[in-house]
Enzyme design. Structure first.
Site, PDB file in Angstrom:
ATOM      1  N   HIS A 103       0.698  -0.736  -0.131  1.00 52.01           N
ATOM      2  CA  HIS A 103      -0.625   0.142   0.118  1.00 52.01           C
ATOM      3  C   HIS A 103       0.857   1.029   0.152  1.00 52.01           C
ATOM      4  O   HIS A 103       2.176   1.107  -0.111  1.00 52.01           O
ATOM      5  CB  HIS A 103      -1.246   0.192   1.349  1.00 52.01           C
ATOM      6  CG  HIS A 103      -0.228   0.138   2.501  1.00 52.01           C
ATOM      7  ND1 HIS A 103       0.755  -0.926   3.102  1.00 52.01           N
ATOM      8  CD2 HIS A 103      -0.304   1.146   3.585  1.00 52.01           C
ATOM      9  CE1 HIS A 103       1.039  -0.941   4.367  1.00 52.01           C
ATOM     10  NE2 HIS A 103       0.119   1.131   4.680  1.00 52.01           N
ATOM     11  N   ASP A 105       0.921   5.273   2.103  1.00 53.29           N
ATOM     12  CA  ASP A 105       0.041   5.392   3.131  1.00 53.29           C
ATOM     13  C   ASP A 105      -1.667   5.669   3.027  1.00 53.29           C
ATOM     14  O   ASP A 105      -1.373   7.238   2.015  1.00 53.29           O
ATOM     15  CB  ASP A 105       0.808   6.503   4.104  1.00 53.29           C
ATOM     16  CG  ASP A 105       1.687   5.286   4.765  1.00 53.29           C
ATOM     17  OD1 ASP A 105       1.091   3.843   4.896  1.00 53.29           O
ATOM     18  OD2 ASP A 105       2.581   5.219   4.750  1.00 53.29           O
ATOM     19  N   HIS A 259       4.750   0.006  -0.090  1.00 49.22           N
ATOM     20  CA  HIS A 259       5.550  -0.513   0.664  1.00 49.22           C
ATOM     21  C   HIS A 259       4.870  -1.735   1.575  1.00 49.22           C
ATOM     22  O   HIS A 259       3.210  -1.439   1.152  1.00 49.22           O
ATOM     23  CB  HIS A 259       5.819   0.039   2.399  1.00 49.22           C
ATOM     24  CG  HIS A 259       4.973   1.480   2.743  1.00 49.22           C
ATOM     25  ND1 HIS A 259       4.399   2.316   2.845  1.00 49.22           N
ATOM     26  CD2 HIS A 259       5.046   0.862   4.099  1.00 49.22           C
ATOM     27  CE1 HIS A 259       3.560   2.329   3.621  1.00 49.22           C
ATOM     28  NE2 HIS A 259       3.709   2.364   3.906  1.00 49.22           N
ATOM     29  N   ARG A 274       5.574   5.518  14.715  1.00 48.96           N
ATOM     30  CA  ARG A 274       5.505   6.077  12.917  1.00 48.96           C
ATOM     31  C   ARG A 274       4.922   7.456  13.247  1.00 48.96           C
ATOM     32  O   ARG A 274       3.619   8.240  14.248  1.00 48.96           O
ATOM     33  CB  ARG A 274       4.322   5.595  12.450  1.00 48.96           C
ATOM     34  CG  ARG A 274       3.478   5.274  11.380  1.00 48.96           C
ATOM     35  CD  ARG A 274       3.144   4.294  10.510  1.00 48.96           C
ATOM     36  NE  ARG A 274       2.087   4.464   9.678  1.00 48.96           N
ATOM     37  CZ  ARG A 274       0.397   5.108   9.178  1.00 48.96           C
ATOM     38  NH1 ARG A 274       0.693   5.708   9.483  1.00 48.96           N
ATOM     39  NH2 ARG A 274       0.975   4.820   7.874  1.00 48.96           N
TER      40      ARG A 274
HETATM   41  C1  SIN Z   1       3.037   0.828   7.846  1.00 51.68           C
HETATM   42  O1  SIN Z   1       2.488   0.613   6.276  1.00 51.68           O
HETATM   43  O2  SIN Z   1       2.925   2.299   8.153  1.00 51.68           O
HETATM   44  C2  SIN Z   1       3.878   0.000   8.666  1.00 51.68           C
HETATM   45  C3  SIN Z   1       4.966  -1.010   8.121  1.00 51.68           C
HETATM   46  C4  SIN Z   1       5.754  -1.785   9.039  1.00 51.68           C
HETATM   47  O3  SIN Z   1       5.203  -1.700   9.747  1.00 51.68           O
HETATM   48  O4  SIN Z   1       6.105  -1.659   8.667  1.00 51.68           O
END
Ligand code: SIN
Length: 283
Positions: A103, A105, A259, A274
């Site tokens: 995805h 974000d 990612h 995050r």
């Molecule tokens: C995310 O998708 O923001 C998290 C990615 C992760 O935890 O590696």
């Protein structure tokens, strides 16, 4: 707060995207010239990785603010002491993870975040890596005909598409606190091909987690094209993979990357912090 004066190095992590930046202490204030170098590397490599950092939440926020105003994740509460930091936690008893599908974000927001920072606090001894894919490359590898078709199309992005896989099941199973508005679906339309506002480069801008269909087509009509694009975008040659350790930090450009957090560490704990940076409306 000290100032870092050492020169740092930027080493590409794969042929596609991603670079590891060494010789830099993010807890120290970077001067404008140093930050300009980081910013340049960020735009060139799309995702930067830093190891062995020792960041308090305040130092982490101070570094993140250099990239722009801070946004908030709509579905989970931030830390009580630092609401702009969302903790992404998978406990040993949990089987789903957060972000475990390819995805970009929160593309269901009208102005999705331009960048996301992730700081590793606790990591499994093995597993829990994150994959990234280069959406400039995905666009560049399309045939002229497909690129032309997609240039006229708008993707309908929704938070409700794969909510069980991506976040809800994980939030409901307890280690992260859902916001009260967490059951409301959010939706936004964005061009299937976007132009990066800083580099001027064109990138594919659909993702398997949030893009449900094209605005002028049904989901059934859209899916054959979307399925092709979802697979096309994540072919190994367009990706890199990062192995986390406590103290690792990544920042990725949501305007030109995908990612996926690999969920291969059941029975172990992973704690990440995050932060997202406000972005603009994709064009
Ligand atoms: C995310 O998708 O923001 C998290 C990615 C992760 O935890 O590696």
């Amino acid at each position: 707060m000290g100032r870092t004066s050492a020169k740092f190095s930027v080493e590409p992590l794969s042929g596609a995207l991603g670079a590891q930046v060494s010789g830099i202490d993010l807890a120290a204030a970077l001067d404008d010239a140093q930050f300009a170098q980081v910013q340049e590397a960020f735009l060139a490599h799309q995702v930067l990785f830093f190891r062995d950092q020792n960041l308090t939440p305040d130092a982490y926020l101070a570094f993140a603010r250099r990239f722009g105003a801070l946004a908030e994740y709509p579905f989970a509460k931030g830390m009580d002491s630092h609401p702009k930091i969302t903790e992404i936690i998978k406990e040993p008893h949990q089987t789903s993870n957060f972000g475990g599908m390819w995805h970009t974000d929160t593309t269901y927001l009208p102005e999705p975040p331009k960048a996301t920072l992730l700081y590793a606090v606790e990591t499994p001894a093995v597993g829990g890596d994150t994959l990234f894919a280069n959406l400039y490359m995905a666009f560049g590898a399309l045939s002229g005909g497909m690129a032309e078709v997609l240039t006229g199309l708008t993707g309908v992005n929704t938070s409700a598409l794969h909510s069980t896989g991506l976040r809800s099941a994980h939030l409901k199973s307890g280690s992260m606190q859902a916001k009260t508005s967490a059951d409301e679906a959010l939706m936004a339309e964005h061009p299937a091909i976007r132009t990066h506002p800083e580099t001027g480069r064109r990138a594919l801008y659909v993702n398997a987690a949030h893009t449900a269909r094209f605005s002028t087509m049904t989901r059934e009509e859209s899916l054959p094209i979307l399925s092709f694009l979802f697979d096309h975008a994540v072919q190994p040659e367009f990706t890199c993979r990062f192995r986390w350790q406590p103290g690792s930090l990544a920042i990725w450009d949501n305007r030109c990357t995908l990612h996926c957090a690999i969920n291969d560490y059941d029975g172990h704990r992973r704690v990440m912090q995050r932060i997202t940076i406000e972005g603009d409306r994709p064009v």
